[in-house]
Design an enzyme around this catalytic site. Structure first.
Site, short mmCIF file in Angstrom:
data_model
loop_
_atom_site.label_atom_id
_atom_site.label_comp_id
_atom_site.label_asym_id
_atom_site.label_seq_id
_atom_site.Cartn_x
_atom_site.Cartn_y
_atom_site.Cartn_z
N THR A 158 0.83 -1.22 0.00
CA THR A 158 0.00 0.00 0.00
C THR A 158 0.86 1.27 0.00
O THR A 158 0.37 2.36 -0.30
CB THR A 158 -0.89 0.07 1.25
OG1 THR A 158 -0.03 0.18 2.40
CG2 THR A 158 -1.77 -1.16 1.39
N ASP A 215 17.85 -1.24 5.20
CA ASP A 215 18.59 -2.46 4.86
C ASP A 215 20.08 -2.19 4.72
O ASP A 215 20.92 -3.01 5.11
CB ASP A 215 18.05 -3.06 3.55
CG ASP A 215 16.73 -3.81 3.78
OD1 ASP A 215 16.47 -4.19 4.93
OD2 ASP A 215 15.98 -3.98 2.81
C1 PRP Z 1 11.94 4.03 4.83
C2 PRP Z 1 12.60 5.33 5.25
C3 PRP Z 1 11.42 6.18 5.63
C4 PRP Z 1 10.37 5.75 4.63
C5 PRP Z 1 10.31 6.76 3.53
O1 PRP Z 1 11.60 3.27 5.93
O2 PRP Z 1 13.55 5.17 6.27
O3 PRP Z 1 10.97 5.99 6.96
O4 PRP Z 1 10.79 4.48 4.11
O5 PRP Z 1 9.27 6.48 2.67
P1 PRP Z 1 7.95 7.39 2.56
O6 PRP Z 1 8.43 8.81 2.57
O7 PRP Z 1 7.36 6.97 1.25
O8 PRP Z 1 7.08 7.07 3.73
P2 PRP Z 1 10.99 1.79 5.80
O9 PRP Z 1 9.51 1.84 5.75
O10 PRP Z 1 11.69 1.07 4.68
O11 PRP Z 1 11.34 1.14 7.21
P3 PRP Z 1 12.76 0.75 7.84
O12 PRP Z 1 13.46 2.05 8.18
O13 PRP Z 1 12.37 -0.03 9.03
O14 PRP Z 1 13.54 -0.04 6.83
#
Ligand code: PRP
Ligand code: URA
Length: 209
Positions: free
Chosen positions: A108, A203
């Site tokens: 999503t 990651d």
């Molecule tokens: C990544 C990143 C942000 C988000 C950005 O986190 O660190 O928090 O995605 O994307 P957006 O602006 O479209 O919301 P992720 O959800 O991959 O989680 P993680 O840090 O646990 O890997």
């Protein structure tokens, strides 16, 4: 209206270039994220107010300037924001640290909330929310909403790489929040990853892929 500052410091540009490379390994990636966070913090705190204080040096009395007023808090968005915390604490060792847990659902692309623990007096503090990536802006916007729901008012946001879509979302949802951005990239791809970006920041910091 909050400020939007896109960094132009050569050290920041150089270090961001290094973490974009796909062959930069976990150890160097993590270390450089910390170094960039320190430099971003230096720029993002440029406008903090100062006050005159009378002190005595070993030679004579004099007036120095010290940070005035509100104390600071750093709030990383888990996981990737954690990589920025130590660099910031090297600049502001007395800051308190809160944590907001959010991940972006891969299907999503909406943020899913799983944790929130903030300093007790966070409403009184100047808050710096940190996350390396501002892609769609969904996660950062949701994190800032969570802070506002808990009474926080003085909020700033720092990221290393942003997409135009993320900046637009933040301006719309949180026009009162200052944005400090290491580099502004071109666009998002079909999976909502930043182009050219650096891939998945979490990651790469934690070596999970
Ligand atoms: C990544 C990143 C942000 C988000 C950005 O986190 O660190 O928090 O995605 O994307 P957006 O602006 O479209 O919301 P992720 O959800 O991959 O989680 P993680 O840090 O646990 O890997
Ligand atoms: N999250 C990341 O880690 N990287 C992107 O490019 C977008 C979201």
């Amino acid at each position: 209206m909050g400020k939007i500052v896109i960094m132009d410091h050569p050290l920041i540009r150089h270090k961001i270039g290094y973490i974009r490379r796909k062959d930069t390994g976990t150890k160097d990636f993590r270390q450089t994220i910390g170094e960039i966070a320190m430099l971003l913090c230096y720029e993002a705190t440029r406008d903090l107010p100062l006050e005159d204080v009378e002190i005595e040096t070993p030679i004579c009395k004099t007036t120095v300037q010290e940070l005035k007023g509100k104390k600071l808090a750093v709030v990383p968005i888990l996981r990737a924001g954690l990589g920025m915390v130590d660099g910031i604490l090297q600049m502001i060792p007395a800051a308190k640290v809160g944590h907001i847990g959010l991940y972006r659902d891969p299907v999503t692309i909406k943020p899913v909330e799983y944790y929130c623990k903030l300093p007790e007096d966070c409403q009184e503090r100047e808050i710096f929310v940190v996350d390396p990536m501002l892609a769609t802006g969904g996660s950062s916007s949701a994190a800032i909403t969570m802070l506002k729901e808990r009474g926080c008012k003085n909020i700033h946001f720092m990221c290393i790489i942003a997409a135009p879509e993320g900046i637009e979302r933040m301006e719309k949802d949180h026009p009162d929040v200052d944005l400090y951005v290491g580099a502004l990239d071109e666009k998002l791809n079909e999976h909502c990853y930043i182009v050219p970006g650096l891939g998945d920041a979490g990651d790469r910091i934690f070596g999970t892929k």
